[in-house]
Design a protein around this motif. Structure first.
Motif, PDB file in Angstrom:
ATOM      1  N   THR A  62       0.905  -1.196  -0.083  1.00  0.00           N
ATOM      2  CA  THR A  62      -0.003  -0.084   0.085  1.00  0.00           C
ATOM      3  C   THR A  62       1.003   1.155   0.034  1.00  0.00           C
ATOM      4  O   THR A  62       2.145   1.189   0.201  1.00  0.00           O
ATOM      5  CB  THR A  62      -0.896  -0.003   1.270  1.00  0.00           C
ATOM      6  N   ARG A  63       0.289   2.326  -0.058  1.00  0.00           N
ATOM      7  CA  ARG A  63       1.056   3.541  -0.101  1.00  0.00           C
ATOM      8  C   ARG A  63       1.736   4.019   1.215  1.00  0.00           C
ATOM      9  O   ARG A  63       3.012   4.203   1.287  1.00  0.00           O
ATOM     10  CB  ARG A  63       0.384   4.808  -0.359  1.00  0.00           C
ATOM     11  N   ARG A  64       1.214   3.558   2.578  1.00  0.00           N
ATOM     12  CA  ARG A  64       1.611   3.418   3.575  1.00  0.00           C
ATOM     13  C   ARG A  64       3.039   2.586   3.667  1.00  0.00           C
ATOM     14  O   ARG A  64       3.948   2.809   4.164  1.00  0.00           O
ATOM     15  CB  ARG A  64       0.847   3.085   4.648  1.00  0.00           C
ATOM     16  N   TRP A  66       4.795   1.539   1.030  1.00  0.00           N
ATOM     17  CA  TRP A  66       5.922   2.090   0.338  1.00  0.00           C
ATOM     18  C   TRP A  66       6.484   2.977   1.042  1.00  0.00           C
ATOM     19  O   TRP A  66       8.086   3.260   0.773  1.00  0.00           O
ATOM     20  CB  TRP A  66       5.111   2.553  -0.923  1.00  0.00           C
ATOM     21  N   GLY A  67       5.895   3.856   1.829  1.00  0.00           N
ATOM     22  CA  GLY A  67       6.733   4.857   2.629  1.00  0.00           C
ATOM     23  C   GLY A  67       7.526   4.113   3.909  1.00  0.00           C
ATOM     24  O   GLY A  67       8.669   4.481   3.802  1.00  0.00           O
ATOM     25  N   THR A  70      10.626   2.596   1.775  1.00  0.00           N
ATOM     26  CA  THR A  70      11.342   3.810   1.478  1.00  0.00           C
ATOM     27  C   THR A  70      12.322   4.051   2.482  1.00  0.00           C
ATOM     28  O   THR A  70      13.585   4.396   2.710  1.00  0.00           O
ATOM     29  CB  THR A  70      10.739   4.958   0.981  1.00  0.00           C
TER      30      THR A  70
END
Length: 299
Positions: A62-64, A66-67, A70
């Motif tokens: 999810t976007r979270r 991927w954060g 990173t």
């Protein structure tokens, strides 16, 4: 019996592979940030054929997540950057022994962040290990040359960075196989190091063939070790693998003595033994704690 012999052989091979990593860094004349960058990039390339099999997982985060990946990649880049630079400044023995503090640093971090309880045995192992680090640093101290002390500090920061990498990434992303997870964070770490080298105007190419061979070997040997460790987790407990990894500083120090003619003083030897004993005692305590929590049948 045959399986046990195979496990011992594989553990030995993996420890030797990892021990060579510090030697390759020492032999390289390239900047630490360049060595780190190509270590990550080439390791990612090596994992590509395996990741292709699990390519659908690349769409899962999810976007979270991927954060989190990173940030984990950033800490992994910092880990290699700090550690490789430390190897340029201090001995292989001092750098790798201090790096072996990872499980204890993780415990301290868990206590500070999650307020996990600390037993007397664990507190004792922490005290012993850090006393060993003080001895190592005392042996490396010189009023005329503080580079070794700087190297020891960078190795410690490298250990802190890799613990943050594990805590952030593995606690946030649970729906990826190890191969895909490693491929993603290796690629991200390589990207961060590339940006760093561009910003600092560090030469990206133009290195002699010898350096490129070292970059590739530095990616191959530790990758082989991690593949073996992942396989062995199906046969033995994680604590057994962790304890085997404590042999890395020993193997690296022996290799450095014969291949690099590195001298070990009494403070470094004594401090190194104390650190490894402290970490071993800590891992043993953790294994006993898990055995009690899991009850009969834990292996």
């Amino acid at each position: 019996m045959i399986m046990r012999k195979l496990v011992v052989i594989l553990l030995f091979i993996s420890v030797i592979c990892i021990a060579f990593a510090a030697i390759f860094v020492k032999l390289s004349e390239a900047p630490a940030s360049i060595i780190s960058m190509y270590r990550m990039i080439f390791a990612g390339i090596l994992l590509t054929p395996i990741v292709f099999k699990y390519r659908r997982e690349l769409m899962k985060p999810t976007r979270r997540e991927w954060g989190a990946l990173t940030i984990a990649g950033l800490f992994l880049a910092m880990h290699f950057g700090f550690w490789f630079e430390s190897l340029k400044l201090t001995s292989v023995a001092s750098s790798t022994v201090i790096l072996a503090l990872q499980p204890i640093i993780a415990m301290v971090g868990a206590y500070l962040v999650y307020r996990e309880k600390v037993s007397g045995r664990v507190a004792f192992s922490v005290f012993i290990s850090f006393f060993g680090v003080v001895l190592i640093s005392w042996g490396d101290f010189s009023f005329t040359d503080l580079s070794a002390i700087t190297g020891n500090i960078l190795s410690f920061l490298g250990a802190v960075a890799v613990v943050c990498y594990f805590m952030i990434g593995q606690n946030s992303v649970r729906n990826l196989t190890h191969w895909v997870y490693s491929f993603i964070v290796f690629s991200i770490a390589g990207g961060f190091l590339l940006i760093y080298n561009i910003v600092t105007q560090t030469e990206l190419t133009g290195y002699p063939p010898r350096e490129w061979v070292l970059f590739i070997l530095l990616a191959i040997f530790p990758t082989i070790a991690h593949v073996i460790f992942n396989y062995l987790l199906n046969e033995v407990s994680p604590t057994t693998v962790s304890m085997a990894m404590l042999l890395e500083p020993v193997g690296a120090s022996i290799l450095a003595f014969f291949l690099l003619s590195e001298y070990l003083g009494i403070y470094q030897i004594t401090g190194g033994i104390i650190v490894l004993f402290g970490v071993y005692f800590f891992l043993l305590s953790q294994q006993k704690r898990r055995s009690i929590e899991d009850g009969p049948g834990y292996d």
